[in-house]
Design a protein around this motif. Structure first.
Motif, short mmCIF file in Angstrom:
data_model
loop_
_atom_site.label_atom_id
_atom_site.label_comp_id
_atom_site.label_asym_id
_atom_site.label_seq_id
_atom_site.Cartn_x
_atom_site.Cartn_y
_atom_site.Cartn_z
N LYS A 35 0.70 -1.53 0.20
CA LYS A 35 0.18 0.09 -0.20
C LYS A 35 1.18 1.05 0.23
N GLU A 36 2.10 1.47 0.34
CA GLU A 36 3.10 2.51 0.78
C GLU A 36 3.48 2.65 -0.46
N ALA A 37 3.81 2.02 -0.90
CA ALA A 37 4.38 1.31 -1.84
C ALA A 37 3.48 2.29 -3.76
N ILE A 38 2.49 1.38 -3.19
CA ILE A 38 1.70 2.28 -4.38
C ILE A 38 1.03 3.92 -4.38
N THR A 39 0.59 3.61 -2.96
CA THR A 39 0.85 5.34 -2.74
C THR A 39 1.75 6.13 -3.07
N LEU A 40 3.27 5.58 -3.04
CA LEU A 40 4.44 7.07 -2.86
C LEU A 40 5.17 6.77 -4.59
N LEU A 41 4.51 5.70 -5.29
CA LEU A 41 4.83 5.39 -6.66
C LEU A 41 4.04 6.57 -7.83
N ARG A 42 2.54 5.99 -6.91
CA ARG A 42 1.50 7.71 -7.26
C ARG A 42 2.14 9.04 -7.29
N ASP A 43 2.38 9.08 -6.40
CA ASP A 43 2.85 10.67 -6.06
C ASP A 43 4.24 11.09 -6.49
N GLU A 44 4.84 9.96 -6.78
CA GLU A 44 6.10 10.44 -7.69
C GLU A 44 5.77 10.06 -9.16
N GLY A 45 5.12 9.61 -9.65
CA GLY A 45 4.36 9.34 -10.91
C GLY A 45 4.04 10.68 -11.21
N LYS A 46 2.45 11.80 -9.72
CA LYS A 46 2.25 12.74 -10.14
C LYS A 46 2.71 14.07 -10.45
N ARG A 47 4.67 13.82 -9.39
CA ARG A 47 5.65 15.11 -9.58
C ARG A 47 5.96 14.70 -10.44
N GLY A 48 6.35 13.71 -11.60
CA GLY A 48 7.04 13.70 -13.03
C GLY A 48 8.39 13.15 -12.63
N SER A 49 8.32 12.45 -11.15
CA SER A 49 9.92 12.55 -11.12
C SER A 49 10.63 11.28 -11.30
N GLY A 50 9.93 9.86 -10.23
CA GLY A 50 9.66 9.21 -10.78
C GLY A 50 10.98 8.07 -10.10
N PHE A 51 10.89 6.93 -10.22
CA PHE A 51 12.24 6.35 -9.84
C PHE A 51 12.57 5.71 -10.51
N SER B 55 7.40 -11.13 -0.31
CA SER B 55 6.87 -11.27 1.10
C SER B 55 6.01 -9.83 2.10
N LEU B 56 5.01 -9.06 1.58
CA LEU B 56 4.66 -8.40 2.28
C LEU B 56 3.45 -8.01 3.38
N PRO B 57 3.83 -7.36 4.20
CA PRO B 57 2.35 -8.12 5.14
C PRO B 57 0.99 -7.99 4.41
N ASP B 58 0.62 -6.37 3.02
CA ASP B 58 -0.56 -6.84 2.90
C ASP B 58 -0.55 -7.62 1.27
N SER B 59 0.66 -8.38 0.65
CA SER B 59 0.88 -8.61 -0.30
C SER B 59 1.56 -9.96 -0.26
N HIS B 60 1.64 -11.10 -0.83
CA HIS B 60 2.08 -12.15 -1.21
C HIS B 60 2.57 -13.00 -2.34
N GLY B 61 3.68 -12.90 -2.46
CA GLY B 61 3.84 -14.22 -4.01
C GLY B 61 3.86 -13.06 -5.08
N PRO B 62 3.40 -13.90 -5.67
CA PRO B 62 3.59 -13.31 -7.50
C PRO B 62 2.94 -12.06 -7.58
N GLU B 63 1.18 -11.91 -6.53
CA GLU B 63 0.68 -10.65 -7.82
C GLU B 63 1.35 -9.71 -6.74
N THR B 64 1.84 -9.38 -6.18
CA THR B 64 3.09 -8.53 -6.04
C THR B 64 3.26 -7.86 -7.05
N LEU B 65 4.19 -8.38 -7.20
CA LEU B 65 4.97 -7.98 -8.54
C LEU B 65 3.97 -7.29 -9.22
#
Ligand SMILES: Nc1ncnc2c1ncn2[C@@H]1O[C@H](COP(=O)(O)OP(=O)(O)O)[C@@H](O)[C@H]1O
Ligand SMILES: [Mg+2]
Lengths: 128, 449
Positions: B60-76, B84-94
Motif C-alpha cells: 500500500k505504501e509503495a503504491i501511494t509513493l509510486l503514484r505521488d512520484e508519478g504525479k510529480r513527474g520525477s519517478g524512480f 512477501s509483504l504484510p499486505d501482499s504475497h507472491g507473484p501478485e505483488t509484482l
C-alpha cells in the motif's frame, strides 16, 4: 419594328437549326448560326449581333475561350452573351431554367422555347 | 562479465542527464534489517554517484509513493521488491507494482532460492531475481545496470514501433485521399460527358416540340397529343440526367466562398510541430484584401499541409548549418496572361487567360527537384524519401484536389535563394472595385512549368 439580331454559336447542327427556325418563326428575331468555335469572332464582327447565344462545350475553343476573345475585342466587348450549358443538376436550376455558376449566368440545355425567349429578352433589357 | 562493459554502461548513463544525478531507487521491503542491508550494499556497490534510496514497508505504501512520484513527474529509476509483504504475497505483488509503475524496471529480492518462482517472475516482467543471502554490492550494481539497459532498449523498441504504426496509418490515410479524389474526378467527368451527349439531342427535340405546339392547327388533335407525350418524355429524360449530375457532385467537393488566407493560417497551425522540430522560420506574406476563392476548405487545407510538409522536409534534409531556414508562404492575386490547358477539363469553371486568379506560393530553400523528375513527382507513390518517411502520395493528392477545383498547380526550381517554388492558382471571386484597381499591372504567367 427593328428585329433583334441573335448569333447562335454551337457546334450541334440540328440544334442550332431548330433554334433558328423557332426564333425566326415568332417574327421578332433575325438569327445567324455559326457551328465552328474558331469562326465565332469573325461571324460576330460581320453580323453585329444584339445578343450572342454561346454554347460552353465545343471542340477547338470552348465557350469560355470564345467569350474571353469577344471581351477583348473592342467591337464586341459590349455585346451581351447568354451562355448555354448541358451540365446542370436538379439542385442548381430555378423554375426559369437559368443557372448561376460562380459569377456567371447560364441557361440550361434543354430549355423550353418560351423560357429561352424570356431569358433573351431579360438579357437584352439588361436584367440578367 | 567484463568490467569494461559495466564501465561503459556507467558512463553512458552519466552522459545522458548533463547534471549528473544519482539513481533513484525504491526498495519495497517490510523487514527493517533487510532494508538496511540492501542500502549498505548499494552504498558499497561503486555507483559513480551514490543512489538515492527510498523505502516502502508495505504494498500500500509503495503504491501511494509510486503514484505521488508519478504525479510529480520525477519517478524512480529502479524498484527492488521483496515479494512477501504484510499486505501482499507472491507473484501478485509484482503485478500490482508493475501496474503502479509501468516503465520502471523491477528486480525481485527473495528470501528463498526457488528456481520455478524465479522463472515465473521473469516471465511476468521482472528484470532479475536475486536471493537475499547471495546479495552483494557487485551483484546489485550489475543487476541494476543491466535492468536499466534492457529497459532503455525496450522503450526504444516501443517508440520505433509507435512510429511504424503511425507511418502505416499515414500511408493508409494518404491512399484513401488519393482514391477518393480520383473517384470523384472520374465520376464527374463521366457525368459531364453523358450530360453533354444526351442533352444536345434533347434540346433539339425540345425545339421541335415547341415549334409544333405553336402550330397546332397544322397537326390536328392526334398530333397535339403526340407532342404532349414527347414533351413529357423530354422532361423525364432531362430530369434523369440532371439527377446523375447531382449524384456525381453529391459526395464531391463542398464548394464555398472562402478567404484563402484563413485556410493558409489553419494549415500553418497544423504543421507547427514540423516547423519547430526542423528549426524552420515561417516567412508569411498574406495579401489583404484578397478576392474570395470557391473551394472545399478541408481539401484545400490538406493540399497546403502536404506542400508545407514537403518544403519543411526538403530543408531538413538539406542540412544547411544550424541557422533557421525560411519557409516562405505568400498569397497574392492578379490577372492570368497565359495558362496550361488540360484538354480533359472543358468545364465552364476552369481557369482561363484573362481570369483573375488567387495564388498561394510556397517556397523553400531545399535542394529543389532535378528537372527530369519535375513531372514525376505528381505520380502516385513517387518518392525519394526513405521508407517510413515518404509515402509518395502528397503531391498526387494535391494535384488531384486542385484539378477537382479546376485550378492549376505549378512547380519550379528557383534560384537566389535556390529552392523549390510551388504555386497554386484558384479562380478569384467577388472582386470588389477596390481590388480591381489594386490588381497588379504585371499579369501572372502560369504556363511555364
Ligand atoms: N519542396 C520539395 N523540395 C524537394 N523535393 C520535393 C519537394 N516536394 C516534393 N519533392 C519531391 O517529390 C517527391 C514526392 O513528394 P510527395 O508526393 O509529397 O511524397 P513524399 O513526400 O511522401 O515523398 C518527394 O519524395 C521529393 O523527392
Ligand atoms: Mg510529401
Amino acid at each position: 419594328m427593328n428585329k433583334k439580331r441573335i448569333l447562335i454559336i454551337d457546334d450541334d447542327v440540328p440544334l442550332t437549326l431548330s433554334m433558328k427556325i423557332n426564333l425566326e418563326d415568332i417574327g421578332d428575331y433575325e438569327v445567324r448560326v455559326e457551328n465552328s468555335s474558331l469562326k465565332a469572332v469573325a461571324a460576330a464582327r460581320e453580323f453585329r449581333p444584339d445578343l450572342i447565344l454561346l454554347d460552353i462545350v465545343m471542340p477547338d475553343l470552348d465557350g469560355g475561350d470564345v467569350s474571353a476573345q469577344m471581351k477583348s475585342d473592342p467591337m464586341l466587348a459590349d455585346v451581351p452573351i447568354l451562355m448555354v450549358t448541358a451540365l446542370v443538376s436538379n439542385s442548381e436550376t430555378g423554375s426559369d431554367d437559368v443557372v448561376s455558376s460562380g459569377d456567371q449566368l447560364m441557361v440550361a440545355k434543354p430549355i423550353k422555347f418560351d423560357k429561352l425567349v424570356h431569358a433573351i429578352e431579360s438579357r437584352l433589357a439588361g436584367e440578367l | 562479465m567484463s568490467s569494461l562493459h559495466e564501465e561503459s554502461l556507467l558512463r553512458s548513463r552519466g552522459d545522458e542527464g548533463s547534471p549528473r544525478k544519482g539513481l533513484r531507487i525504491l526498495c519495497i521491503e517490510d523487514n527493517e534489517g533487510d532494508f538496511v542491508l540492501v542500502r549498505e550494499h548499494l552504498r558499497d556497490a561503486g555507483f559513480e554517484v551514490a543512489p538515492e534510496v527510498a523505502r516502502a514497508a508495505s504494498l500500500k505504501e509503495a503504491i501511494t509513493l509510486l503514484r505521488d512520484e508519478g504525479k510529480r513527474g520525477s519517478g524512480f529509476d529502479v524498484i527492488l521488491l521483496d515479494l512477501s509483504l504484510p499486505d501482499s504475497h507472491g507473484p501478485e505483488t509484482l503485478d500490482h507494482v508493475n501496474q503502479a509503475a509501468k516503465d520502471v524496471p523491477v528486480i525481485i529480492l527473495s528470501g528463498n532460492e526457488d528456481r520455478d518462482l524465479a522463472v515465473n517472475m521473469v516471465h511476468r516482467g521482472a528484470q532479475d531475481y536475486l536471493p537475499k543471502h547471495f546479495l552483494s554490492g557487485d551483484l546489485l550494481l550489475r543487476s541494476i545496470l543491466y535492468a536499466l539497459e534492457r529497459q532503455r532498449s525496450r522503450l526504444e523498441m516501443s517508440a520505433l514501433n509507435g512510429r511504424l504504426t503511425q507511418t502505416t496509418h499515414d500511408l493508409k490515410t494518404a491512399q484513401m485521399q488519393l482514391i477518393q479524389a480520383e473517384k470523384l474526378d472520374s465520376l464527374g467527368r463521366l457525368a459531364a460527358g453523358v450530360a453533354h451527349e444526351v442533352k444536345n439531342p434533347l434540346a433539339t427535340l425540345q425545339m421541335g416540340v415547341d415549334y409544333f405546339s405553336r402550330h397546332v392547327e397544322d397537326i390536328g388533335d392526334s398530333g397535339q397529343m403526340m407532342v404532349e407525350h414527347m414533351q413529357e418524355a423530354i422532361t423525364n429524360a432531362d430530369r434523369i440526367i440532371r439527377g446523375m449530375v447531382d449524384y456525381s457532385r453529391s459526395d464531391s467537393l463542398k464548394l464555398e466562398l472562402r478567404n484563402i488566407n484563413v485556410i493558409v493560417r489553419k494549415a500553418l497551425r497544423m504543421v507547427r510541430h514540423e516547423v519547430i522540430r526542423n528549426n524552420v522560420k515561417v516567412d508569411r506574406h498574406l495579401a489583404t484584401p484578397i478576392p474570395a476563392v470557391r473551394v472545399d476548405e478541408g481539401k484545400v487545407e490538406q493540399v497546403l499541409i502536404n506542400l508545407m510538409v514537403n518544403a519543411i522536409q526538403a530543408m531538413g534534409s538539406a542540412g544547411r548549418g544550424n541557422g533557421e531556414r525560411p519557409l516562405h508562404i505568400e498569397t497574392f492575386w492578379g490577372q492570368l496572361e497565359a495558362i496550361d490547358r488540360d484538354l480533359g477539363l472543358r468545364d465552364y469553371d476552369r481557369l482561363r487567360v484573362q481570369d483573375h486568379a488567387v495564388v498561394v506560393e510556397i517556397r523553400d530553400q531545399g535542394p529543389g527537384i532535378p528537372e527530369d523528375k519535375l513531372t514525376r513527382v505528381f505520380e502516385p507513390f513517387f518518392t525519394t524519401k526513405p521508407t517510413g518517411e515518404g509515402t509518395g502520395l502528397g503531391m498526387s493528392v494535391a494535384k488531384n484536389i486542385i484539378d477537382l477545383h479546376r485550378g492549376h498547380i505549378q512547380i519550379s526550381n528557383v534560384e537566389n535563394p535556390r529552392g523549390l517554388r510551388v504555386r497554386i492558382f484558384l479562380k478569384a471571386y467577388e472582386l470588389t472595385d477596390r481590388m480591381k484597381r489594386l490588381t497588379p499591372s504585371s499579369a501572372l504567367p502560369s504556363s511555364e512549368t
